[in-house]
Design an enzyme around this catalytic site. Structure first.
Site, PDB file in Angstrom:
ATOM      1  CB  SER A 198      -8.504 -22.817 -13.400  1.00  0.00           C
ATOM      2  OG  SER A 198      -8.466 -21.458 -13.791  1.00  0.00           O
ATOM      3  CE1 TYR A 222     -10.544 -21.465  -8.515  1.00  0.00           C
ATOM      4  CE2 TYR A 222      -9.207 -20.417 -10.212  1.00  0.00           C
ATOM      5  CZ  TYR A 222     -10.312 -21.172  -9.849  1.00  0.00           C
ATOM      6  OH  TYR A 222     -11.168 -21.617 -10.822  1.00  0.00           O
TER       7      TYR A 222
END
Ligand code: NAP
Length: 246
Positions: free
Chosen positions: A141, A155
């Site tokens: 990401s 995350y």
């Protein structure tokens, strides 16, 4: 026949990869964890494109499930493509406000699950292990670069691990016929944002991206499909940003 194994193929980016693979004539095996309606719909769409598509419900943290997923792939052909896609966010919070249970879950699914999936691929795909070689793509990401501050640094840290895994596993097995790369999506229009309690996130910050919009699951899938294909035959250990300039 060439088979792609992908975790989390029922919805979002995973679904777009499944359908893109099917459009290229690759047979597909994918997992999902709970949304059987979405999984059935995606499988039906893939089959309508003329390929074989098998589905297995299970959790990416479960090593027996992952072994069964690769066994299912091997039952219909040669698994030479693997996409480690299953991933989750939790609700928006600063680190100071996160519970240990939440941090554990985010790390377990995004990191331990990815490591176990990659391990299964690394046990089967290398030529020295009787495999045909091929390509593995990890879903990282932009948060791996940016950190995810005030939203989900757990995350972000988990996705940083994907960048490291892509490099380390590439060094282990690229000389044995298996390329390993990571894709780092930015703000992509899927249901994952609702899981963070931010269902309007794409509308709210999509236009703030350098390109002036969020990305689509299909745009992200194109990068993944390229890394899976022989068109990227000399790329390994890399991180490809699909983030509209962010
Ligand atoms: P999504 O729309 O929420 O879909 C998630 C998929 O993963 C679903 O197929 C889901 O299955 C599956 N899944 C979730 N937890 C699982 C588990 N424990 N075991 C097995 N499968 C599981 O997510 P997405 O936006 O497509 O994201 C896909 C990947 O891209 C993730 O790794 C995510 O972190 C990454 N990413 C996304 C964005 C973005 O903006 N969308 C940005 C950067 C990175 P069910 O349908 O059964 O729930």
């Amino acid at each position: 026949m060439s088979v792609m194994v992908i975790t989390g193929g029922s919805r979002g980016i995973g679904r777009a990869v499944v359908l893109g693979a099917a459009a290229r004539g690759w047979d597909v095996v994918f997992s999902y964890v709970s949304n059987s309606d979405a999984a059935a719909a995606t499988a039906a769409e893939a089959k309508a494109l003329g390929v074989r598509c098998k589905v297995l419900q299970g959790d990416a943290r479960d090593e027996a499930h992952l072994a069964a997923l690769f066994d299912l792939g091997a039952s219909i052909g040669t698994v030479d493509k693997c996409v480690i896609n299953a991933g989750v966010v939790d609700v928006q919070a600063t680190l100071a406000d996160m519970t240990a249970d939440r941090i554990q879950r985010v790390i377990d699914i995004n990191v331990v699950g990815a490591l176990l999936t990659a391990r299964e691929a690394a046990r089967r795909m290398p030529k020295s292990k009787g495999g045909a070689g091929g390509s593995i793509v990890l879903l990282s990401s932009a948060a791996a670069r940016l950190g995810g501050a005030n939203n989900f640094v757990d995350y972000g840290a988990a996705k940083g691990a994907m960048d490291t895994l892509a490099r380390g596993l590439s060094d282990e097995i690229s000389g044995d016929g298996v390329r390993v790369n990571a894709v780092r999506p930015g703000i992509i229009d899927t249901e994952i944002h609702a899981d963070a309690g931010l269902p309007d996130r794409v509308a709210e910050i999509g236009h703030l991206q350098p390109m002036g919009r969020a990305g689509t699951a299909e745009e992200t899938a194109e990068a993944i499909l390229w890394l899976l294909s022989n068109a990227s035959s000399y790329s390994t250990g890399t991180h490809l940003d699909v983030s509209g300039g962010r």
